[in-house]
Design an enzyme around this catalytic site. Sequence first.
Site, short mmCIF file in Angstrom:
data_model
loop_
_atom_site.label_atom_id
_atom_site.label_comp_id
_atom_site.label_asym_id
_atom_site.label_seq_id
_atom_site.Cartn_x
_atom_site.Cartn_y
_atom_site.Cartn_z
N ARG A 116 0.82 -1.22 0.00
CA ARG A 116 0.00 0.00 0.00
C ARG A 116 0.85 1.27 0.00
NH1 ARG A 116 -5.63 -1.08 1.71
NH2 ARG A 116 -6.01 -2.71 0.22
N ARG B 230 -3.68 6.60 0.54
CA ARG B 230 -4.17 7.84 1.14
C ARG B 230 -3.18 8.58 2.03
NH1 ARG B 230 -9.72 6.14 3.64
NH2 ARG B 230 -8.56 4.19 3.70
N ARG C 7 -7.33 11.43 -5.94
CA ARG C 7 -8.52 10.79 -5.40
C ARG C 7 -9.68 11.79 -5.33
NH1 ARG C 7 -11.98 7.86 -2.81
NH2 ARG C 7 -11.40 6.40 -1.16
N TYR D 284 -14.33 -12.74 -0.30
CA TYR D 284 -15.12 -11.56 -0.71
C TYR D 284 -16.29 -11.97 -1.60
CZ TYR D 284 -11.63 -8.42 1.27
OH TYR D 284 -10.82 -7.75 2.14
O1 1CP Z 1 -0.03 -1.95 -2.37
C1 1CP Z 1 -0.28 -1.07 -3.22
O2 1CP Z 1 0.05 0.12 -3.13
C2 1CP Z 1 -0.90 -1.55 -4.53
C3 1CP Z 1 -2.30 -1.44 -4.65
C4 1CP Z 1 -3.22 -2.34 -3.85
C5 1CP Z 1 -3.12 -3.69 -3.50
C6 1CP Z 1 -1.93 -4.61 -3.68
C7 1CP Z 1 -4.48 -1.90 -3.42
C8 1CP Z 1 -5.00 -0.55 -3.59
N1 1CP Z 1 -5.16 -2.97 -2.89
C9 1CP Z 1 -4.34 -4.07 -2.91
C10 1CP Z 1 -4.65 -5.44 -2.48
C11 1CP Z 1 -5.85 -5.66 -1.64
N2 1CP Z 1 -7.11 -5.14 -1.78
C12 1CP Z 1 -5.89 -6.59 -0.59
C13 1CP Z 1 -4.73 -7.45 -0.21
C14 1CP Z 1 -3.78 -6.74 0.68
C15 1CP Z 1 -4.32 -6.30 2.02
O3 1CP Z 1 -4.62 -7.20 2.83
O4 1CP Z 1 -4.44 -5.10 2.23
C16 1CP Z 1 -7.19 -6.59 -0.06
C17 1CP Z 1 -7.72 -7.43 1.08
C18 1CP Z 1 -7.95 -5.66 -0.82
C19 1CP Z 1 -9.39 -5.36 -0.65
C20 1CP Z 1 -9.54 -3.91 -0.32
N3 1CP Z 1 -9.44 -2.91 -1.25
C21 1CP Z 1 -9.70 -3.31 0.94
C22 1CP Z 1 -9.77 -4.06 2.26
C23 1CP Z 1 -11.14 -3.98 2.78
C24 1CP Z 1 -11.41 -4.98 3.83
O5 1CP Z 1 -11.91 -6.03 3.48
O6 1CP Z 1 -11.10 -4.73 5.02
C25 1CP Z 1 -9.76 -1.92 0.76
C26 1CP Z 1 -10.00 -0.85 1.77
C27 1CP Z 1 -9.58 -1.70 -0.63
C28 1CP Z 1 -9.49 -0.39 -1.33
C29 1CP Z 1 -8.10 -0.03 -1.69
N4 1CP Z 1 -7.27 -0.80 -2.50
C30 1CP Z 1 -6.09 -0.12 -2.71
C31 1CP Z 1 -6.16 1.13 -2.00
C32 1CP Z 1 -5.10 2.20 -2.02
C33 1CP Z 1 -7.41 1.17 -1.37
C34 1CP Z 1 -7.97 2.32 -0.55
C35 1CP Z 1 -8.78 3.13 -1.48
C36 1CP Z 1 -8.95 4.54 -1.01
O7 1CP Z 1 -9.74 4.73 -0.12
O8 1CP Z 1 -8.33 5.44 -1.60
#
Ligand code: 1CP
Length: 344
Positions: free
Chosen positions: A26, A30, A39, A151
Site C-alpha cells: 500500500r 491515502r 482521489r 469476498y
Molecule cells: O499496495 C499497493 O500500493 C498496490 C495497490 C493495492 C493492492 C496490492 C491496493 C490498492 N489494494 C491491494 C490489495 C488488496 N485489496 C488486498 C490485499 C492486501 C491487504 O490485505 O491489504 C485486499 C484485502 C484488498 C481489498 C480492499 N481494497 C480493501 C480491504 C477492505 C477490507 O476487506 O477490510 C480496501 C480498503 C480496498 C481499497 C483499496 N485498495 C487499494 C487502495 C489504495 C485502497 C484504498 C482506497 C482509497 O480509499 O483510496
Amino acid sequence: MNRIRKPILDVLCGQIPEHIPVWLMRQAGRFLPEYREIRAKSKNFLNMCLTPDLATEITLQPVRRFDMDAAILFSDILIVPMALGLSLDFREGEGPVLQTVSDQASISVLEYNSEKAAPVFETVRRVKQSLSGMPTTLIGFCGAPWTVACYMIDGNSKNDFAAARAWAANEPGKLDTLIEKLIDASETYLAAQIEAGAEALQIFDSWAGSLKGEDFAHFIIAPTRKLVSRLKKKYPEIPIIGFPREAGDGYRPYIEQTGVDALSIDPSVALDYAKRELQTVKPLQGNLDPELLVRGGEGMKRAAACILDALGPRHIFNLGHGVVPQTPVENVSALVEQVRNFRI
Ligand code: 1CP
C-alpha cells in the site's frame, strides 16, 4: 546486453543485492498528499484503478518520492471477481462491496472476461516503460483464491467472512468449484500482467489466518501450488512472492509446498523463528508493524534495525501489512533512508 541489476530481483533469485531492497505494501494510497489530490478529483476508487493515466501516475508516485525498489501496480484484488462478472463498488469510507455468489449455479455462470481487466494491463505497460533504465522492479499481483473467494461469498469483510468459513466447513465441494474457477482466472490475469511487463508477482492471501490444519492445506496451500506451478511452466523466470497473512504455523508448510520464490511475513512472526525456520527455506519479505511506521522516531528505528540485523541480505524490507492512511510521509522517508544506509 546485461540487464541492470535490480536489488529485488537479485534477492528473489538468491543473489546478494547491492543494498537491501525496500518497498511497502500500500505504498500508493491515502497517506500520500499527491494520491489524495488525484482521489479528490476522481469519480471513485474503481475508476482510478481502471483509468491507465491515473493508475500509472499513482503507481509511480511512491517510487518518485521515496525511490522505492519496487513499483507495485496500483489496482485491487477485487478486479478478478469483477472480470468474472460480479458487480463491484467501493463506497466512500466503507471499503469494497462485491456482489456475492450463493449456489453452484451462481458459480457456474461466472466467466472470466479479460477485456474487463484490459486497463490494468495497459497500466502495467505504461509503468514498465516509465521505469525503463531504472533499478526499480515492477511487481504485479492478484489475491489468492481463498482470499478472493472470501469476498465473493461474504461481499465484504464486516462479518469476518463467516459465510466463507462456513462453506469451508460444511460445503467444501462448493468451495472447491469456486476456488478452481479462481485459479483459472488468476492464472490468465497474472499471465497478462507478465506479458504486459510485470517482472515479479505477489499473491496476497490476506485472510489465510482464518483457516487452520487440513483446511489450510486444502484451500490455501493446494490452490496456491496449482496457480504457481502453472505460471512457472510458462514463465519460469518470473519470481513469485507469497503472502499468507497471519498463517502462523502454516507459514512453514506454505513456503515448503507452494513453490513460491519468497515469503512475505506479518508482524506477529518472531524474527528468530523467521530466520531459523523460514529464511532457511526461501528469502523473506517483511515485517515491520505498520503502527510503528505511524509513530516513527526511535521505536521505529530500533524495530527496523532488529529486522535488518536478523534477516540481512536474503530479505526484502517491507511492512507486515499495508501502510495505513494516517502514516506521516516523513516517517516513510526516514525508514527508507535507514534501510538504504544499512551496510550488508
Ligand atoms: O499496495 C499497493 O500500493 C498496490 C495497490 C493495492 C493492492 C496490492 C491496493 C490498492 N489494494 C491491494 C490489495 C488488496 N485489496 C488486498 C490485499 C492486501 C491487504 O490485505 O491489504 C485486499 C484485502 C484488498 C481489498 C480492499 N481494497 C480493501 C480491504 C477492505 C477490507 O476487506 O477490510 C480496501 C480498503 C480496498 C481499497 C483499496 N485498495 C487499494 C487502495 C489504495 C485502497 C484504498 C482506497 C482509497 O480509499 O483510496
